[in-house]
Design a protein around this motif. Sequence first.
Motif, PDB file in Angstrom:
ATOM      1  N   LEU A  36      54.786  96.281 -36.168  1.00  0.00           N
ATOM      2  CA  LEU A  36      55.034  97.070 -34.960  1.00  0.00           C
ATOM      3  C   LEU A  36      54.883  98.565 -35.227  1.00  0.00           C
ATOM      4  O   LEU A  36      54.305  99.291 -34.420  1.00  0.00           O
ATOM      5  CB  LEU A  36      56.442  96.791 -34.432  1.00  0.00           C
ATOM      6  CG  LEU A  36      56.614  95.664 -33.420  1.00  0.00           C
ATOM      7  CD1 LEU A  36      58.054  95.626 -32.940  1.00  0.00           C
ATOM      8  CD2 LEU A  36      55.673  95.822 -32.245  1.00  0.00           C
ATOM      9  N   SER A  37      55.418  99.032 -36.357  1.00  0.00           N
ATOM     10  CA  SER A  37      55.343 100.462 -36.660  1.00  0.00           C
ATOM     11  C   SER A  37      53.893 100.900 -36.833  1.00  0.00           C
ATOM     12  O   SER A  37      53.493 101.955 -36.331  1.00  0.00           O
ATOM     13  CB  SER A  37      56.156 100.789 -37.913  1.00  0.00           C
ATOM     14  OG  SER A  37      55.652 100.137 -39.057  1.00  0.00           O
ATOM     15  N   ILE A  38      53.078 100.075 -37.493  1.00  0.00           N
ATOM     16  CA  ILE A  38      51.650 100.394 -37.662  1.00  0.00           C
ATOM     17  C   ILE A  38      50.961 100.427 -36.299  1.00  0.00           C
ATOM     18  O   ILE A  38      50.225 101.371 -35.980  1.00  0.00           O
ATOM     19  CB  ILE A  38      50.955  99.358 -38.582  1.00  0.00           C
ATOM     20  CG1 ILE A  38      51.516  99.431 -39.998  1.00  0.00           C
ATOM     21  CG2 ILE A  38      49.439  99.597 -38.603  1.00  0.00           C
ATOM     22  CD1 ILE A  38      51.027  98.317 -40.912  1.00  0.00           C
ATOM     23  N   SER A  39      51.207  99.384 -35.508  1.00  0.00           N
ATOM     24  CA  SER A  39      50.546  99.258 -34.199  1.00  0.00           C
ATOM     25  C   SER A  39      50.918 100.408 -33.268  1.00  0.00           C
ATOM     26  O   SER A  39      50.064 100.977 -32.582  1.00  0.00           O
ATOM     27  CB  SER A  39      50.922  97.921 -33.544  1.00  0.00           C
ATOM     28  OG  SER A  39      50.497  96.840 -34.343  1.00  0.00           O
ATOM     29  N   PHE A  40      52.197 100.771 -33.243  1.00  0.00           N
ATOM     30  CA  PHE A  40      52.624 101.840 -32.337  1.00  0.00           C
ATOM     31  C   PHE A  40      52.212 103.230 -32.819  1.00  0.00           C
ATOM     32  O   PHE A  40      52.062 104.143 -32.010  1.00  0.00           O
ATOM     33  CB  PHE A  40      54.127 101.768 -32.092  1.00  0.00           C
ATOM     34  CG  PHE A  40      54.501 100.836 -30.972  1.00  0.00           C
ATOM     35  CD1 PHE A  40      54.305 101.208 -29.653  1.00  0.00           C
ATOM     36  CD2 PHE A  40      55.015  99.576 -31.231  1.00  0.00           C
ATOM     37  CE1 PHE A  40      54.626 100.352 -28.603  1.00  0.00           C
ATOM     38  CE2 PHE A  40      55.339  98.707 -30.193  1.00  0.00           C
ATOM     39  CZ  PHE A  40      55.144  99.100 -28.878  1.00  0.00           C
ATOM     40  N   PHE A  41      52.018 103.388 -34.128  1.00  0.00           N
ATOM     41  CA  PHE A  41      51.466 104.659 -34.608  1.00  0.00           C
ATOM     42  C   PHE A  41      50.015 104.794 -34.129  1.00  0.00           C
ATOM     43  O   PHE A  41      49.582 105.874 -33.723  1.00  0.00           O
ATOM     44  CB  PHE A  41      51.544 104.751 -36.129  1.00  0.00           C
ATOM     45  CG  PHE A  41      52.844 105.321 -36.629  1.00  0.00           C
ATOM     46  CD1 PHE A  41      53.237 106.606 -36.281  1.00  0.00           C
ATOM     47  CD2 PHE A  41      53.681 104.567 -37.432  1.00  0.00           C
ATOM     48  CE1 PHE A  41      54.449 107.141 -36.722  1.00  0.00           C
ATOM     49  CE2 PHE A  41      54.897 105.080 -37.882  1.00  0.00           C
ATOM     50  CZ  PHE A  41      55.281 106.369 -37.530  1.00  0.00           C
ATOM     51  N   ILE A  42      49.263 103.685 -34.160  1.00  0.00           N
ATOM     52  CA  ILE A  42      47.891 103.684 -33.625  1.00  0.00           C
ATOM     53  C   ILE A  42      47.922 103.999 -32.131  1.00  0.00           C
ATOM     54  O   ILE A  42      47.137 104.808 -31.626  1.00  0.00           O
ATOM     55  CB  ILE A  42      47.216 102.308 -33.855  1.00  0.00           C
ATOM     56  CG1 ILE A  42      47.108 101.982 -35.344  1.00  0.00           C
ATOM     57  CG2 ILE A  42      45.824 102.283 -33.202  1.00  0.00           C
ATOM     58  CD1 ILE A  42      46.249 102.922 -36.136  1.00  0.00           C
ATOM     59  N   ALA A  43      48.861 103.359 -31.425  1.00  0.00           N
ATOM     60  CA  ALA A  43      49.004 103.588 -29.983  1.00  0.00           C
ATOM     61  C   ALA A  43      49.329 105.049 -29.684  1.00  0.00           C
ATOM     62  O   ALA A  43      48.888 105.605 -28.673  1.00  0.00           O
ATOM     63  CB  ALA A  43      50.095 102.684 -29.421  1.00  0.00           C
ATOM     64  N   SER A  44      50.107 105.678 -30.559  1.00  0.00           N
ATOM     65  CA  SER A  44      50.462 107.089 -30.383  1.00  0.00           C
ATOM     66  C   SER A  44      49.226 107.975 -30.445  1.00  0.00           C
ATOM     67  O   SER A  44      49.095 108.943 -29.672  1.00  0.00           O
ATOM     68  CB  SER A  44      51.457 107.520 -31.472  1.00  0.00           C
ATOM     69  OG  SER A  44      52.633 106.749 -31.423  1.00  0.00           O
ATOM     70  N   CYS A 185      55.614 105.703 -27.313  1.00  0.00           N
ATOM     71  CA  CYS A 185      55.000 105.016 -28.459  1.00  0.00           C
ATOM     72  C   CYS A 185      55.392 105.677 -29.778  1.00  0.00           C
ATOM     73  O   CYS A 185      55.652 104.988 -30.779  1.00  0.00           O
ATOM     74  CB  CYS A 185      53.477 104.999 -28.319  1.00  0.00           C
ATOM     75  SG  CYS A 185      52.861 103.883 -27.030  1.00  0.00           S
ATOM     76  N   ILE A 186      55.445 107.012 -29.793  1.00  0.00           N
ATOM     77  CA  ILE A 186      55.826 107.729 -31.012  1.00  0.00           C
ATOM     78  C   ILE A 186      57.247 107.351 -31.421  1.00  0.00           C
ATOM     79  O   ILE A 186      57.520 107.022 -32.590  1.00  0.00           O
ATOM     80  CB  ILE A 186      55.716 109.258 -30.802  1.00  0.00           C
ATOM     81  CG1 ILE A 186      54.237 109.666 -30.659  1.00  0.00           C
ATOM     82  CG2 ILE A 186      56.357 110.010 -31.969  1.00  0.00           C
ATOM     83  CD1 ILE A 186      54.041 111.118 -30.274  1.00  0.00           C
ATOM     84  N   LEU A 187      58.171 107.381 -30.470  1.00  0.00           N
ATOM     85  CA  LEU A 187      59.558 107.035 -30.763  1.00  0.00           C
ATOM     86  C   LEU A 187      59.696 105.568 -31.154  1.00  0.00           C
ATOM     87  O   LEU A 187      60.473 105.223 -32.059  1.00  0.00           O
ATOM     88  CB  LEU A 187      60.444 107.346 -29.554  1.00  0.00           C
ATOM     89  CG  LEU A 187      60.664 108.831 -29.249  1.00  0.00           C
ATOM     90  CD1 LEU A 187      61.478 109.003 -27.968  1.00  0.00           C
ATOM     91  CD2 LEU A 187      61.375 109.516 -30.414  1.00  0.00           C
ATOM     92  N   THR A 188      58.940 104.684 -30.475  1.00  0.00           N
ATOM     93  CA  THR A 188      58.991 103.258 -30.795  1.00  0.00           C
ATOM     94  C   THR A 188      58.473 103.002 -32.202  1.00  0.00           C
ATOM     95  O   THR A 188      59.019 102.170 -32.937  1.00  0.00           O
ATOM     96  CB  THR A 188      58.181 102.441 -29.772  1.00  0.00           C
ATOM     97  OG1 THR A 188      58.741 102.626 -28.469  1.00  0.00           O
ATOM     98  CG2 THR A 188      58.207 100.951 -30.114  1.00  0.00           C
TER      99      THR A 188
END
Length: 296
Positions: A36-44, A185-188
Amino acid sequence: MEHTKGNILGLITILLWSSLALFTVYSGSIPAFELLSISFFIASFIGLLMLKNQKRKVKELFKIPIKAYIIGVFGLFGYHFFYFLAIKNAPAVEANLINYLWPLLIVLFSAFLPNEKLKWYHILGTLIALIGAILLVLKGGSFEFEIKYLAGYLFALFAAIIWSSYSVISKTLKHVPTFAVTGFCILTAIFSLIAHLIFENTVIPSSTELFAAIMLGLGPVGGAFYLWDFALKNGDIKILGSLSYLAPLLSTLILVIMGVASMSIYISLACLFIILGSLISSKEYLKLIKGIFIKS
C-alpha cells in the motif's frame, strides 16, 4: 455534460479496480501495508503531475480544508486498514462477502443526500447485483459465520461502511477540487508505511513484484481514486454504486483470461446477475442515452 462525464469516468474507475486482483497476485510476497505504501507513493506522484499540468503549486494542498483531509484519509487509509485486518482475522470468503456490501451501502446511503431520490429499481438492481457478487465470492462453496472470527467480520463490515460513507460524503464536497486527492494519497502512503513498520517485516521485491506494485499505484490502488472523486462529485452516485459490482466480476474474468483462475457455472451465473442488476439500476440513465440516439 459534466454529469455524463462523471458516470463515464466512474465506469473507467471500476474497470481499473478490476485489475486489482491480477496485480495483487503478481505482487507476490510484498506485505500488505508495504504494498500500500509503495502504491500510494506512486499515486501521490500522479497528483503532483496533475498539479503541474493545471499550473498549480504544491502549497495549494495546504489550502484544502482540514475536514476534507480527515474525510479523505478516513476513506483511503481507513478502508484498506480495516480490509487487511479483516483478511487476517477471518476466512477470505466471509471477509470478502461482507466487504462487498459497500456498493449496496452507497446506493442506500445516497438516499440521505440532498436532491437525491432512491427509486425501486435502484434497490432491486443493486440487490440482484449483490446476489451475483455472492455467487462470485462463494464459487460453489459455502460459508459459515463462526464466533471466533467475529473480530474479522466486524473489520470487514467497518471497511464496507467506511468506503461507502466516504464515497457518499465526497458527493457533498464539490467545492473541494479533485487535486486534493493528492494530499489524501500522500498521507495514506505515510500512514501505510508506519503501519508496515509496526506490523510487518520489510521485503525487498523482485522486478516482477515491483512492477505489479507500480501498476497498482498507477491504476486500482492510486490513480483510480482521482477518477472516482470526480465521478462521485459529478455523476449519478446511485448508478455508480450499482455498477461497482462489475469490479469483482471483471476482476475474476481477467484472472480467467490470464490463466490464474478457471471458468465455472458459478462465474457465469454471477456474470448474468451482476450485468442484469447493473442494467436495472441504470434504467433511467439508459433511457436517457436511448433518447439521445433517437434524436440524433
